[in-house]
Design a protein around this motif. Structure first.
Motif, PDB file in Angstrom:
ATOM      1  N   VAL A  11       0.835  -1.204   0.000  1.00 54.85           N
ATOM      2  CA  VAL A  11       0.000   0.000   0.000  1.00 54.85           C
ATOM      3  C   VAL A  11       0.869   1.253   0.000  1.00 54.85           C
ATOM      4  O   VAL A  11       0.552   2.255  -0.646  1.00 54.85           O
ATOM      5  N   CYS A  12       1.980   1.189   0.726  1.00 56.10           N
ATOM      6  CA  CYS A  12       2.896   2.325   0.837  1.00 56.10           C
ATOM      7  C   CYS A  12       4.058   2.193  -0.144  1.00 56.10           C
ATOM      8  O   CYS A  12       5.186   2.610   0.142  1.00 56.10           O
ATOM      9  N   ARG A  13       3.806   1.617  -1.285  1.00 55.20           N
ATOM     10  CA  ARG A  13       4.864   1.327  -2.248  1.00 55.20           C
ATOM     11  C   ARG A  13       5.627   2.569  -2.680  1.00 55.20           C
ATOM     12  O   ARG A  13       6.830   2.522  -2.954  1.00 55.20           O
ATOM     13  N   ASN A  14       4.945   3.721  -2.723  1.00 54.91           N
ATOM     14  CA  ASN A  14       5.606   4.961  -3.146  1.00 54.91           C
ATOM     15  C   ASN A  14       6.714   5.390  -2.195  1.00 54.91           C
ATOM     16  O   ASN A  14       7.584   6.190  -2.567  1.00 54.91           O
ATOM     17  N   PHE A  15       6.696   4.868  -0.971  1.00 55.49           N
ATOM     18  CA  PHE A  15       7.755   5.204  -0.020  1.00 55.49           C
ATOM     19  C   PHE A  15       9.127   4.784  -0.544  1.00 55.49           C
ATOM     20  O   PHE A  15      10.153   5.373  -0.171  1.00 55.49           O
ATOM     21  N   LEU A  16       9.154   3.758  -1.391  1.00 54.38           N
ATOM     22  CA  LEU A  16      10.426   3.230  -1.873  1.00 54.38           C
ATOM     23  C   LEU A  16      11.167   4.229  -2.761  1.00 54.38           C
ATOM     24  O   LEU A  16      12.358   4.052  -3.027  1.00 54.38           O
ATOM     25  N   ASN A  17      10.478   5.270  -3.216  1.00 55.05           N
ATOM     26  CA  ASN A  17      11.127   6.304  -4.027  1.00 55.05           C
ATOM     27  C   ASN A  17      11.734   7.414  -3.165  1.00 55.05           C
ATOM     28  O   ASN A  17      12.392   8.314  -3.693  1.00 55.05           O
TER      29      ASN A  17
END
Length: 411
Positions: A11-17
């Motif tokens: 769900v928080c995949r964008n954190f990886l950027n």
């Protein structure tokens, strides 16, 4: 406590950027490498200074990311006001991965202790981060943290919508949060009981998803019309109410703005048109007419327009408009055009100038808040003298007297 790889975020995949998360991933994947940990600490330090974060910086940074809500679950709740069971289960997986970072100190991961209780050069307070931290403090498991986060998004929203109660519109049409928006107490509004009751009832109906009207507050200057609208937002912002100030020169984009806000189902918006009026040769009012009740696209159910004006009909009227010798063939057409805009507002509240007693009550109330109680006769003499030296009697003049008194007379 074993820390699983943050690459498992869903769900928080964008954190990886994010630069800090990338540095933490490098630490996880390089093993016990002090240079990698120091590099991650340097990246975190830089972001802490940029954002003004204090305390346990690693924990605060994750709270900041969650509060900003660049996640699919926050976006879903913003659109519909809730998350489905599938999304909730996916968020639980992420909260399980993030749980150690919300519980432990930065030194447990980066082998440096100066980030455990950090003080930046310019500390900054993020109200929505504090609110989220308070909610998560009551959670003792990832499951409870998941419920707390979902509740936070539903009640407060994410990012700017969580951080600010009021907004203005930028040149590019974006919403710009208003820093230091004044916190106004509804009970500090003195007088106009009937008007306040109707305004409050209309707003609470709006928040409860019942039928509600656009509102025009009209009448004498300085009577608290604008203050009443602002106080409503302070009273109900935790129930999802937000204020957006629209300038007259931005009315041509009003329809597009309303359509954008209609897609944010978790929030209610009051579009605030303050001190609104139009001269006879101005045509901007037609954009407002169309947006309220004349366009092809209906007004969204989560958007109302509250306007204040010193003119009853918003459009300038002249005696020439009532002259039988008016050039227009059908005189009533001109008259109808003059009142057609105010007719778009289902609730019109008129504010007349306060009586002398009401004027003195305002002064007494504001002085009492500052710990001062004047003798009634002294209050009357000083208050009336101030009124006569200024442009009349109204709430604004009363507030100006209070400022003068506190600044010049208080021991």
């Amino acid at each position: 406590m074993e820390n699983k790889s943050l690459r498992g975020l869903v769900v928080c995949r964008n954190f990886l950027n994010d630069s800090v998360i990338k540095a933490l991933l490098a630490v996880q994947e390089q093993g016990d490498n002090p240079f990698g940990k120091h590099e991650a600490a340097a990246v975190l330090l830089e972001r802490a200074e940029q954002l003004g974060l204090s305390g346990n910086i690693l924990r605060q940074y994750f709270l900041y990311l969650l509060g900003e809500g660049n996640t699919v679950v926050a976006e879903a709740i913003e659109r519909s006001g809730k998350a489905g069971t599938g999304m909730t289960k996916a968020l639980l997986l992420d909260m399980t991965l993030l749980w150690p970072y919300l519980q432990q100190s930065a030194s447990d991961f980066l082998d440096v202790d100066f980030l455990d209780n950090y003080e930046p050069a310019v500390p900054k307070v993020y109200g929505y981060v504090q609110t989220l931290e308070t909610a998560l403090m009551t959670a003792s498991t990832p499951e409870e943290a998941t419920k707390a986060l979902l509740h936070h998004y539903a009640v407060y929203g994410r990012g700017k919508l969580a951080q600010f109660m009021a907004f203005r519109i930028g040149d590019d049409g974006s919403l710009i949060g208003i820093e230091n928006f004044p916190h106004l107490e509804w009970d500090d509004l003195i007088g106009y009981a009937a008007q306040k009751e109707k305004l409050l009832a209309n707003t609470t109906a709006f928040l409860a998803n019942r039928a509600a009207n656009n509102v025009l507050l009209t009448g004498s200057r300085g009577t608290g019309k604008s203050t009443a609208v602002k106080a409503l937002v302070c009273r109900y912002h935790e129930q999802g109410l937000r204020l957006i100030q629209v300038q007259r020169g931005q009315l041509h984009n009003l329809q597009q703005l309303m359509e954008r806000l209609g897609d944010i189902g978790s929030k209610k918006f009051i579009l605030f048109l303050d001190d609104l009026s139009f001269d006879e040769n101005e045509k901007e009012y037609k954009y407002l007419k169309s947006a309220i009740d004349g366009g092809v696209t209906p007004q969204p159910k989560n958007v109302l327009i509250y306007a204040t004006s010193n003119r009853r009909h918003l459009l300038k009227e002249t005696w020439r408009d009532r002259n039988d010798e008016l050039d227009e063939v059908y005189r009533d057409d001109s008259t109808n055009e003059s009142i057609s805009l105010s007719d778009r507002f289902g609730l019109i509240l008129h504010y007349s100038a306060p009586t002398q007693d009401e004027y003195l009550q305002i002064i007494a109330h504001e002085l009492k808040k500052a710990g001062i109680t004047l003798d009634p006769e002294e209050l009357r003499v000083e208050g009336v003298r101030w009124e006569m030296e200024h442009s009349g009697r109204n709430g604004r003049i009363a507030q100006q007297f209070v400022k003068w008194y506190l600044g010049n007379r208080r021991a």
